[in-house]
Design a protein around this motif. Structure first.
Motif, PDB file in Angstrom:
ATOM      1  N   SER A   1       0.818  -1.216   0.000  1.00 37.62           N
ATOM      2  CA  SER A   1       0.000   0.000   0.000  1.00 37.62           C
ATOM      3  C   SER A   1       0.853   1.268   0.000  1.00 37.62           C
ATOM      4  CB  SER A   1      -0.901  -0.014   1.234  1.00 37.62           C
ATOM      5  OG  SER A   1      -0.096  -0.098   2.404  1.00 37.62           O
ATOM      6  N   GLY A   2       2.178   1.095  -0.035  1.00 40.73           N
ATOM      7  CA  GLY A   2       3.063   2.252  -0.005  1.00 40.73           C
ATOM      8  C   GLY A   2       3.403   2.695   1.410  1.00 40.73           C
ATOM      9  N   ASP A   3       2.904   1.980   2.412  1.00 39.54           N
ATOM     10  CA  ASP A   3       3.191   2.322   3.802  1.00 39.54           C
ATOM     11  C   ASP A   3       4.635   2.001   4.152  1.00 39.54           C
ATOM     12  OD1 ASP A   3       0.568   3.090   4.226  1.00 39.54           O
ATOM     13  OD2 ASP A   3      -0.043   1.157   5.055  1.00 39.54           O
ATOM     14  N   LYS A   4       5.225   2.831   5.023  1.00 38.36           N
ATOM     15  CA  LYS A   4       6.561   2.549   5.532  1.00 38.36           C
ATOM     16  C   LYS A   4       6.463   1.319   6.440  1.00 38.36           C
ATOM     17  CE  LYS A   4       7.427   6.834   6.946  1.00 38.36           C
ATOM     18  NZ  LYS A   4       8.154   7.897   7.657  1.00 38.36           N
ATOM     19  N   THR A   5       7.322   0.342   6.160  1.00 33.77           N
ATOM     20  CA  THR A   5       7.269  -0.929   6.872  1.00 33.77           C
ATOM     21  C   THR A   5       8.523  -1.120   7.705  1.00 33.77           C
ATOM     22  OG1 THR A   5       5.948  -1.896   5.087  1.00 33.77           O
ATOM     23  CG2 THR A   5       7.047  -3.428   6.583  1.00 33.77           C
ATOM     24  N   LEU A   6       8.315  -1.574   8.918  1.00 34.13           N
ATOM     25  CA  LEU A   6       9.414  -1.932   9.793  1.00 34.13           C
ATOM     26  C   LEU A   6       9.424  -3.445   9.942  1.00 34.13           C
ATOM     27  CD1 LEU A   6      11.677  -1.228  11.816  1.00 34.13           C
ATOM     28  CD2 LEU A   6       9.890  -1.104  13.576  1.00 34.13           C
ATOM     29  N   LEU A   7      10.552  -4.068   9.602  1.00 31.52           N
ATOM     30  CA  LEU A   7      10.727  -5.511   9.770  1.00 31.52           C
ATOM     31  C   LEU A   7      11.550  -5.747  11.024  1.00 31.52           C
ATOM     32  CD1 LEU A   7      11.671  -6.411   6.116  1.00 31.52           C
ATOM     33  CD2 LEU A   7       9.699  -7.298   7.317  1.00 31.52           C
ATOM     34  N   LEU A   8      10.947  -6.351  12.016  1.00 32.13           N
ATOM     35  CA  LEU A   8      11.660  -6.718  13.237  1.00 32.13           C
ATOM     36  C   LEU A   8      11.997  -8.195  13.125  1.00 32.13           C
ATOM     37  CD1 LEU A   8       9.562  -4.716  15.813  1.00 32.13           C
ATOM     38  CD2 LEU A   8      11.992  -4.435  15.378  1.00 32.13           C
ATOM     39  N   ILE A   9      13.263  -8.469  12.883  1.00 28.56           N
ATOM     40  CA  ILE A   9      13.721  -9.830  12.618  1.00 28.56           C
ATOM     41  C   ILE A   9      14.288 -10.418  13.909  1.00 28.56           C
ATOM     42  CG2 ILE A   9      15.206 -11.264  11.170  1.00 28.56           C
ATOM     43  CD1 ILE A   9      13.089  -9.530   9.650  1.00 28.56           C
ATOM     44  N   CYS A  10      13.644 -11.469  14.401  1.00 28.99           N
ATOM     45  CA  CYS A  10      14.046 -12.085  15.667  1.00 28.99           C
ATOM     46  C   CYS A  10      14.833 -13.372  15.443  1.00 28.99           C
ATOM     47  CB  CYS A  10      12.816 -12.350  16.529  1.00 28.99           C
ATOM     48  SG  CYS A  10      11.888 -10.863  16.921  1.00 28.99           S
ATOM     49  N   GLU A  11      15.375 -13.539  14.274  1.00 23.67           N
ATOM     50  CA  GLU A  11      16.266 -14.661  13.977  1.00 23.67           C
ATOM     51  C   GLU A  11      17.008 -14.315  12.695  1.00 23.67           C
ATOM     52  OE1 GLU A  11      14.526 -18.369  12.774  1.00 23.67           O
ATOM     53  OE2 GLU A  11      13.701 -17.510  10.991  1.00 23.67           O
ATOM     54  N   GLU A  12      18.148 -14.923  12.517  1.00 23.44           N
ATOM     55  CA  GLU A  12      18.866 -14.734  11.267  1.00 23.44           C
ATOM     56  C   GLU A  12      18.962 -16.085  10.584  1.00 23.44           C
ATOM     57  OE1 GLU A  12      21.996 -12.033  10.705  1.00 23.44           O
ATOM     58  OE2 GLU A  12      21.759 -11.161  12.696  1.00 23.44           O
ATOM     59  N   GLY A  13      18.170 -16.259   9.551  1.00 23.96           N
ATOM     60  CA  GLY A  13      18.158 -17.514   8.811  1.00 23.96           C
ATOM     61  C   GLY A  13      19.087 -17.450   7.612  1.00 23.96           C
ATOM     62  N   GLU A  14      18.933 -18.413   6.735  1.00 27.21           N
ATOM     63  CA  GLU A  14      19.772 -18.501   5.542  1.00 27.21           C
ATOM     64  C   GLU A  14      19.375 -17.462   4.491  1.00 27.21           C
ATOM     65  OE1 GLU A  14      22.458 -20.585   5.150  1.00 27.21           O
ATOM     66  OE2 GLU A  14      22.108 -20.998   7.275  1.00 27.21           O
ATOM     67  N   GLU A  15      18.097 -17.205   4.372  1.00 24.41           N
ATOM     68  CA  GLU A  15      17.563 -16.280   3.358  1.00 24.41           C
ATOM     69  C   GLU A  15      17.738 -14.845   3.841  1.00 24.41           C
ATOM     70  OE1 GLU A  15      15.488 -15.779  -0.346  1.00 24.41           O
ATOM     71  OE2 GLU A  15      15.977 -17.684   0.597  1.00 24.41           O
ATOM     72  N   GLU A  16      18.153 -13.971   2.942  1.00 18.78           N
ATOM     73  CA  GLU A  16      18.298 -12.561   3.287  1.00 18.78           C
ATOM     74  C   GLU A  16      17.332 -11.737   2.450  1.00 18.78           C
ATOM     75  OE1 GLU A  16      22.212 -10.994   3.412  1.00 18.78           O
ATOM     76  OE2 GLU A  16      23.030 -12.762   4.435  1.00 18.78           O
TER      77      GLU A  16
ATOM     78  N   LYS B   1       9.717   0.578   0.910  1.00 19.90           N
ATOM     79  CA  LYS B   1       9.936   1.539   2.000  1.00 19.90           C
ATOM     80  C   LYS B   1      10.067   0.810   3.328  1.00 19.90           C
ATOM     81  CE  LYS B   1       6.654   4.679   0.227  1.00 19.90           C
ATOM     82  NZ  LYS B   1       5.687   5.712   0.541  1.00 19.90           N
ATOM     83  N   ALA B   2      10.896  -0.238   3.346  1.00 22.75           N
ATOM     84  CA  ALA B   2      11.046  -1.084   4.524  1.00 22.75           C
ATOM     85  C   ALA B   2      12.424  -0.932   5.152  1.00 22.75           C
ATOM     86  CB  ALA B   2      10.808  -2.544   4.154  1.00 22.75           C
ATOM     87  N   LYS B   3      12.442  -0.917   6.452  1.00 20.76           N
ATOM     88  CA  LYS B   3      13.672  -0.891   7.239  1.00 20.76           C
ATOM     89  C   LYS B   3      13.714  -2.152   8.085  1.00 20.76           C
ATOM     90  CE  LYS B   3      14.960   3.226   5.989  1.00 20.76           C
ATOM     91  NZ  LYS B   3      15.984   3.389   5.008  1.00 20.76           N
ATOM     92  N   ILE B   4      14.915  -2.696   8.264  1.00 21.75           N
ATOM     93  CA  ILE B   4      15.097  -3.902   9.073  1.00 21.75           C
ATOM     94  C   ILE B   4      15.782  -3.546  10.379  1.00 21.75           C
ATOM     95  CG2 ILE B   4      16.342  -6.095   9.254  1.00 21.75           C
ATOM     96  CD1 ILE B   4      15.988  -6.508   6.318  1.00 21.75           C
ATOM     97  N   VAL B   5      15.241  -4.096  11.455  1.00 21.12           N
ATOM     98  CA  VAL B   5      15.892  -4.038  12.753  1.00 21.12           C
ATOM     99  C   VAL B   5      16.024  -5.486  13.214  1.00 21.12           C
ATOM    100  CG1 VAL B   5      15.708  -3.325  15.168  1.00 21.12           C
ATOM    101  CG2 VAL B   5      14.990  -1.759  13.335  1.00 21.12           C
ATOM    102  N   THR B   6      17.272  -5.904  13.442  1.00 19.76           N
ATOM    103  CA  THR B   6      17.520  -7.270  13.893  1.00 19.76           C
ATOM    104  C   THR B   6      17.572  -7.275  15.411  1.00 19.76           C
ATOM    105  OG1 THR B   6      18.770  -7.743  11.889  1.00 19.76           O
ATOM    106  CG2 THR B   6      19.099  -9.236  13.740  1.00 19.76           C
ATOM    107  N   VAL B   7      16.846  -8.214  15.988  1.00 16.14           N
ATOM    108  CA  VAL B   7      16.783  -8.360  17.439  1.00 16.14           C
ATOM    109  C   VAL B   7      17.452  -9.680  17.780  1.00 16.14           C
ATOM    110  CG1 VAL B   7      15.236  -8.534  19.422  1.00 16.14           C
ATOM    111  CG2 VAL B   7      14.612  -7.077  17.470  1.00 16.14           C
ATOM    112  N   GLU B   8      18.564  -9.608  18.506  1.00 13.34           N
ATOM    113  CA  GLU B   8      19.320 -10.815  18.841  1.00 13.34           C
ATOM    114  C   GLU B   8      18.548 -11.740  19.777  1.00 13.34           C
ATOM    115  OE1 GLU B   8      22.167 -11.630  17.367  1.00 13.34           O
ATOM    116  OE2 GLU B   8      22.081  -9.756  16.249  1.00 13.34           O
ATOM    117  N   ASP B   9      17.847 -11.166  20.732  1.00 18.73           N
ATOM    118  CA  ASP B   9      17.106 -11.936  21.728  1.00 18.73           C
ATOM    119  C   ASP B   9      15.706 -11.348  21.820  1.00 18.73           C
ATOM    120  OD1 ASP B   9      16.033 -13.195  23.953  1.00 18.73           O
ATOM    121  OD2 ASP B   9      17.697 -12.699  25.288  1.00 18.73           O
ATOM    122  N   PRO B  10      14.673 -12.144  21.569  1.00 22.46           N
ATOM    123  CA  PRO B  10      13.306 -11.606  21.633  1.00 22.46           C
ATOM    124  C   PRO B  10      12.970 -10.958  22.978  1.00 22.46           C
ATOM    125  CG  PRO B  10      13.301 -13.737  20.567  1.00 22.46           C
ATOM    126  CD  PRO B  10      14.690 -13.534  21.112  1.00 22.46           C
TER     127      PRO B  10
END
Length: 155
Positions: free
Chosen positions: A34-49, A59-68
């Motif tokens: 929809s064109g909305d700014k999206t925040l991806l909160l990633i609580c794991e780091e898998g094989e796929e990037e 319009k997405a930003k990623i924030v990686t969280v090491e520990d939920p």
């Protein structure tokens, strides 16, 4: 003035279940984009990037969280203040209790509107036999359970 509701989506599944790929496909879907700014909160780091060009287009930003456990209301408010998201996607490994993700103390205006569980059909029998309680928790409140990597010889 009423505060804008920020819809939150929870994608959960075991490692290598296809969460990242499904999120990328969802973000490319014209019905979701929809064109909305999206925040991806990633609580794991898998094989796929995530693909950088997709993130830019969406319009997405990623924030990686090491520990939920880091997902406190204060942390989430800091992230909201920094990125000003119009929607939030949580990507979470099923080894972390889904009930804790559902019960997150989120900033005012955030609301969980959809839970999606991805399942790798080729490993489903192993998970259901050995980690049934974790699997049941992942699907208990899911709005959609997606089995992928299915083959014709699977029951």
């Amino acid at each position: 003035m009423a505060q804008k509701e920020i819809p939150c989506y929870l994608f959960v599944g075991m490692l290598e279940s296809g969460k990242t790929k499904f999120i990328q496909e969802t973000m490319e879907d014209p019905q979701f984009d929809s064109g909305d700014k999206t925040l991806l909160l990633i609580c794991e780091e898998g094989e796929e990037e995530y693909e950088e060009d997709l993130l830019a287009r969406a319009k997405a930003k990623i924030v990686t969280v090491e520990d939920p456990e880091e997902l406190t209301k204060e942390f989430l408010q800091e992230v909201e203040d920094k990125y000003h998201p119009e929607r939030v996607i949580f990507e979470c490994n099923g080894m972390y209790p889904v009930s804790k993700m559902e019960a997150l103390n989120v900033p005012d205006g955030w609301g969980l509107i959809q839970e999606i569980t991805t399942v790798d059909a080729s490993t489903f029998d192993v998970y259901i036999a050995n980690m049934k309680s974790l699997f049941v928790e992942m699907v208990r409140n899911a709005d959609m359970v997606l089995f992928n990597r299915c083959t014709e010889d699977m029951p």
